[in-house]
Write a protein that holds these residues in place. Sequence first.
Motif, PDB file in Angstrom:
ATOM      1  N   LYS A  97       0.831  -1.207   0.000  1.00 34.92           N
ATOM      2  CA  LYS A  97       0.000   0.000   0.000  1.00 34.92           C
ATOM      3  C   LYS A  97       0.865   1.257   0.000  1.00 34.92           C
ATOM      4  N   ASP A 118      -2.813  -3.243  -6.856  1.00 34.69           N
ATOM      5  CA  ASP A 118      -4.210  -3.373  -6.417  1.00 34.69           C
ATOM      6  C   ASP A 118      -4.658  -4.836  -6.406  1.00 34.69           C
ATOM      7  N   ARG A 177       2.206   1.723  -3.495  1.00 40.94           N
ATOM      8  CA  ARG A 177       1.109   2.165  -4.366  1.00 40.94           C
ATOM      9  C   ARG A 177       0.776   3.637  -4.144  1.00 40.94           C
TER      10      ARG A 177
END
Length: 113
Positions: free
Chosen positions: A59, A76, A62
């Motif tokens: 995460k 994702d 990202r």
Amino acid sequence: MFGSKMVSIALAVAAIAALAGCSQTNLTTEDAYKIGCPAIDATVASGSVANEVAVTTLKEVRDRSHPSKDTKKWLDAAIALLTSDHPTHTSKQAKKLIIRGCKENGYPLQNLH
């Protein structure tokens, strides 16, 4: 066969722990594959939810490393698989994306088919 899965899981946990110790501000998209691919293999092999550190790291990459559009799609899909209660029930399209991303980045998966 069970022994090889346990070895895969042990190696994945060791890799995740080693990489997670790095400063998260220096994470790159390459780190996402180094951490994500072994975590995916271990999660699929054991049928359990992934290590929270691996998910948090993906995460971070990202959200803060400005990944390419393709890498963001991979991230994702990887995060969704790793946080799923049933990782083996991931869609064929997501599996294909994850497998291709890991393979192209030097981490061919052993347990996700």
